[in-house]
Design a protein around this motif. Structure first.
Motif, PDB file in Angstrom:
ATOM      1  N   VAL A 107       0.855  -1.189   0.000  1.00 29.84           N
ATOM      2  CA  VAL A 107       0.000   0.000   0.000  1.00 29.84           C
ATOM      3  C   VAL A 107       0.891   1.239   0.000  1.00 29.84           C
ATOM      4  CG1 VAL A 107      -0.244   0.123   2.519  1.00 29.84           C
ATOM      5  CG2 VAL A 107      -2.031   1.059   1.067  1.00 29.84           C
ATOM      6  N   ALA A 108       0.418   2.271  -0.684  1.00 28.38           N
ATOM      7  CA  ALA A 108       1.165   3.534  -0.749  1.00 28.38           C
ATOM      8  C   ALA A 108       0.191   4.688  -0.569  1.00 28.38           C
ATOM      9  CB  ALA A 108       1.867   3.666  -2.099  1.00 28.38           C
ATOM     10  N   ALA A 109       0.625   5.690   0.181  1.00 27.03           N
ATOM     11  CA  ALA A 109      -0.150   6.915   0.292  1.00 27.03           C
ATOM     12  C   ALA A 109       0.056   7.690  -1.001  1.00 27.03           C
ATOM     13  CB  ALA A 109       0.314   7.735   1.486  1.00 27.03           C
ATOM     14  N   GLY A 110      -1.041   8.070  -1.659  1.00 25.84           N
ATOM     15  CA  GLY A 110      -0.955   8.804  -2.909  1.00 25.84           C
ATOM     16  C   GLY A 110      -1.779   8.170  -4.001  1.00 25.84           C
ATOM     17  N   ARG A 111      -1.953   8.923  -5.073  1.00 28.85           N
ATOM     18  CA  ARG A 111      -2.741   8.461  -6.221  1.00 28.85           C
ATOM     19  C   ARG A 111      -1.771   8.022  -7.306  1.00 28.85           C
ATOM     20  NH1 ARG A 111      -4.836   9.949 -11.036  1.00 28.85           N
ATOM     21  NH2 ARG A 111      -7.000   9.405 -11.429  1.00 28.85           N
ATOM     22  N   PHE A 112      -1.710   6.719  -7.557  1.00 24.48           N
ATOM     23  CA  PHE A 112      -0.823   6.151  -8.568  1.00 24.48           C
ATOM     24  C   PHE A 112      -1.663   5.474  -9.640  1.00 24.48           C
ATOM     25  CE2 PHE A 112       1.587   6.491  -4.686  1.00 24.48           C
ATOM     26  CZ  PHE A 112       2.772   7.056  -5.124  1.00 24.48           C
ATOM     27  N   ASP A 113      -1.140   5.415 -10.865  1.00 25.92           N
ATOM     28  CA  ASP A 113      -1.911   4.802 -11.950  1.00 25.92           C
ATOM     29  C   ASP A 113      -1.292   3.518 -12.489  1.00 25.92           C
ATOM     30  OD1 ASP A 113       0.205   5.843 -13.479  1.00 25.92           O
ATOM     31  OD2 ASP A 113      -0.970   7.560 -14.123  1.00 25.92           O
ATOM     32  N   GLY A 114      -0.150   3.104 -11.953  1.00 22.23           N
ATOM     33  CA  GLY A 114       0.468   1.866 -12.396  1.00 22.23           C
ATOM     34  C   GLY A 114       1.211   1.193 -11.265  1.00 22.23           C
ATOM     35  N   VAL A 115       1.395  -0.123 -11.392  1.00 23.61           N
ATOM     36  CA  VAL A 115       2.163  -0.886 -10.411  1.00 23.61           C
ATOM     37  C   VAL A 115       3.020  -1.899 -11.166  1.00 23.61           C
ATOM     38  CG1 VAL A 115       0.312  -2.570 -10.003  1.00 23.61           C
ATOM     39  CG2 VAL A 115       2.074  -2.234  -8.281  1.00 23.61           C
ATOM     40  N   THR A 116       4.256  -2.064 -10.709  1.00 22.47           N
ATOM     41  CA  THR A 116       5.189  -3.015 -11.307  1.00 22.47           C
ATOM     42  C   THR A 116       5.739  -3.909 -10.206  1.00 22.47           C
ATOM     43  OG1 THR A 116       5.833  -1.414 -12.988  1.00 22.47           O
ATOM     44  CG2 THR A 116       7.321  -3.259 -12.645  1.00 22.47           C
ATOM     45  N   VAL A 117       5.790  -5.211 -10.495  1.00 28.91           N
ATOM     46  CA  VAL A 117       6.364  -6.176  -9.564  1.00 28.91           C
ATOM     47  C   VAL A 117       7.639  -6.719 -10.189  1.00 28.91           C
ATOM     48  CG1 VAL A 117       6.022  -8.379  -8.381  1.00 28.91           C
ATOM     49  CG2 VAL A 117       4.119  -6.786  -8.626  1.00 28.91           C
ATOM     50  N   THR A 118       8.712  -6.691  -9.413  1.00 26.59           N
ATOM     51  CA  THR A 118       9.997  -7.212  -9.889  1.00 26.59           C
ATOM     52  C   THR A 118      10.526  -8.238  -8.901  1.00 26.59           C
ATOM     53  OG1 THR A 118      11.182  -5.402  -8.820  1.00 26.59           O
ATOM     54  CG2 THR A 118      10.628  -5.099 -11.127  1.00 26.59           C
ATOM     55  N   ARG A 119      11.384  -9.105  -9.436  1.00 30.58           N
ATOM     56  CA  ARG A 119      12.140 -10.055  -8.619  1.00 30.58           C
ATOM     57  C   ARG A 119      13.579  -9.902  -9.057  1.00 30.58           C
ATOM     58  NH1 ARG A 119      10.088 -15.821  -8.097  1.00 30.58           N
ATOM     59  NH2 ARG A 119      11.457 -15.663  -6.285  1.00 30.58           N
ATOM     60  N   GLY A 120      14.392  -9.377  -8.164  1.00 36.63           N
ATOM     61  CA  GLY A 120      15.763  -9.069  -8.546  1.00 36.63           C
ATOM     62  C   GLY A 120      15.744  -7.974  -9.596  1.00 36.63           C
ATOM     63  N   GLU A 121      16.387  -8.210 -10.716  1.00 39.57           N
ATOM     64  CA  GLU A 121      16.429  -7.236 -11.812  1.00 39.57           C
ATOM     65  C   GLU A 121      15.317  -7.446 -12.849  1.00 39.57           C
ATOM     66  OE1 GLU A 121      18.572  -4.595 -11.958  1.00 39.57           O
ATOM     67  OE2 GLU A 121      19.169  -5.260  -9.950  1.00 39.57           O
ATOM     68  N   ALA A 122      14.560  -8.533 -12.717  1.00 36.61           N
ATOM     69  CA  ALA A 122      13.568  -8.889 -13.734  1.00 36.61           C
ATOM     70  C   ALA A 122      12.185  -8.325 -13.409  1.00 36.61           C
ATOM     71  CB  ALA A 122      13.472 -10.398 -13.867  1.00 36.61           C
ATOM     72  N   THR A 123      11.559  -7.653 -14.390  1.00 40.20           N
ATOM     73  CA  THR A 123      10.176  -7.207 -14.254  1.00 40.20           C
ATOM     74  C   THR A 123       9.279  -8.404 -14.526  1.00 40.20           C
ATOM     75  OG1 THR A 123      10.690  -4.959 -14.933  1.00 40.20           O
ATOM     76  CG2 THR A 123       8.404  -5.669 -15.174  1.00 40.20           C
ATOM     77  N   CYS A 124       8.438  -8.733 -13.563  1.00 35.91           N
ATOM     78  CA  CYS A 124       7.589  -9.922 -13.671  1.00 35.91           C
ATOM     79  C   CYS A 124       6.148  -9.612 -14.044  1.00 35.91           C
ATOM     80  CB  CYS A 124       7.606 -10.687 -12.357  1.00 35.91           C
ATOM     81  SG  CYS A 124       9.232 -11.261 -11.880  1.00 35.91           S
ATOM     82  N   ALA A 125       5.653  -8.450 -13.622  1.00 39.56           N
ATOM     83  CA  ALA A 125       4.258  -8.114 -13.890  1.00 39.56           C
ATOM     84  C   ALA A 125       4.054  -6.609 -13.795  1.00 39.56           C
ATOM     85  CB  ALA A 125       3.339  -8.827 -12.892  1.00 39.56           C
ATOM     86  N   ARG A 126       3.133  -6.126 -14.635  1.00 34.64           N
ATOM     87  CA  ARG A 126       2.714  -4.717 -14.604  1.00 34.64           C
ATOM     88  C   ARG A 126       1.203  -4.667 -14.720  1.00 34.64           C
ATOM     89  NH1 ARG A 126       7.275  -2.414 -18.533  1.00 34.64           N
ATOM     90  NH2 ARG A 126       8.721  -1.891 -16.880  1.00 34.64           N
ATOM     91  N   ARG A 127       0.631  -3.630 -14.131  1.00 37.99           N
ATOM     92  CA  ARG A 127      -0.817  -3.479 -14.224  1.00 37.99           C
ATOM     93  C   ARG A 127      -1.183  -2.025 -14.015  1.00 37.99           C
ATOM     94  NH1 ARG A 127      -5.450  -7.149 -11.616  1.00 37.99           N
ATOM     95  NH2 ARG A 127      -4.894  -8.262 -13.471  1.00 37.99           N
ATOM     96  N   ARG A 128      -2.204  -1.581 -14.729  1.00 39.39           N
ATOM     97  CA  ARG A 128      -2.790  -0.266 -14.465  1.00 39.39           C
ATOM     98  C   ARG A 128      -3.641  -0.400 -13.210  1.00 39.39           C
ATOM     99  NH1 ARG A 128      -1.666   3.918 -16.976  1.00 39.39           N
ATOM    100  NH2 ARG A 128      -3.702   4.840 -16.880  1.00 39.39           N
ATOM    101  N   VAL A 129      -3.681   0.647 -12.441  1.00 38.93           N
ATOM    102  CA  VAL A 129      -4.441   0.647 -11.191  1.00 38.93           C
ATOM    103  C   VAL A 129      -5.865   1.070 -11.489  1.00 38.93           C
ATOM    104  CG1 VAL A 129      -4.636   1.691  -8.907  1.00 38.93           C
ATOM    105  CG2 VAL A 129      -2.374   1.152  -9.851  1.00 38.93           C
ATOM    106  N   GLY A 130      -6.808   0.306 -10.999  1.00 40.29           N
ATOM    107  CA  GLY A 130      -8.219   0.592 -11.225  1.00 40.29           C
ATOM    108  C   GLY A 130      -8.847   1.315 -10.046  1.00 40.29           C
ATOM    109  N   THR A 131     -10.040   1.831 -10.273  1.00 38.21           N
ATOM    110  CA  THR A 131     -10.808   2.486  -9.211  1.00 38.21           C
ATOM    111  C   THR A 131     -12.217   1.922  -9.188  1.00 38.21           C
ATOM    112  OG1 THR A 131     -11.554   4.253 -10.653  1.00 38.21           O
ATOM    113  CG2 THR A 131      -9.572   4.672  -9.384  1.00 38.21           C
TER     114      THR A 131
END
Length: 135
Positions: A107-131
């Motif tokens: 969770v983060a305080a603030g209005r964000f429109d995207g989230v990225t999950v990484t493991r080490g240096e590799a990007t594993c998943a991305r998603r737009r944030v919904g409301t």
């Protein structure tokens, strides 16, 4: 058959969300947005969705953003970054909290429109944030 449930509030206090561990046979995590059930993540050893959902909301005039997913076998290098903007990109690296040994929340305080999950240096998943809608 009785269902065991307990409310988990650590890290979500003051936000629009709450979660509850449930289970009768197989563990599950219920995720609520202002008392409305938006997702149920069931513990499973197959096909983990590293990033299952992301939402933003407002509580008492303050914006928050939430993301969740299944924990990988070794969560040591799991990182979650919330982003906002395209031209002047703002990033926030969030603390990842394991819940029930099979799900993570960030969770983060603030209005964000995207989230990225990484493991080490590799990007594993991305998603737009919904409301305001279920995933």
């Amino acid at each position: 058959m009785a269902t065991s449930m307990r409310r988990v509030v650590s890290g979500l206090t003051g936000t629009p969300w709450s979660v509850r561990l449930a289970g009768h046979g197989r563990a599950a995590l219920e995720i609520y947005d202002e008392e409305r059930l938006i997702d149920v993540v069931v513990a499973t050893p197959v096909a983990p969705e590293l990033l299952r959902g992301a939402r933003r909301g407002v509580r008492a005039g303050h914006p928050y953003t939430l993301a969740w997913g299944r924990l990988p076998g070794d969560p040591a290098d799991l990182a979650v970054t919330f982003t906002r903007g395209r031209l002047r990109r703002r990033a926030h690296h969030a603390e990842v909290t394991a819940v029930g040994e099979f799900v993570w929340l960030a969770v983060a305080a603030g209005r964000f429109d995207g989230v990225t999950v990484t493991r080490g240096e590799a990007t594993c998943a991305r998603r737009r944030v919904g409301t305001g809608r279920s995933w």
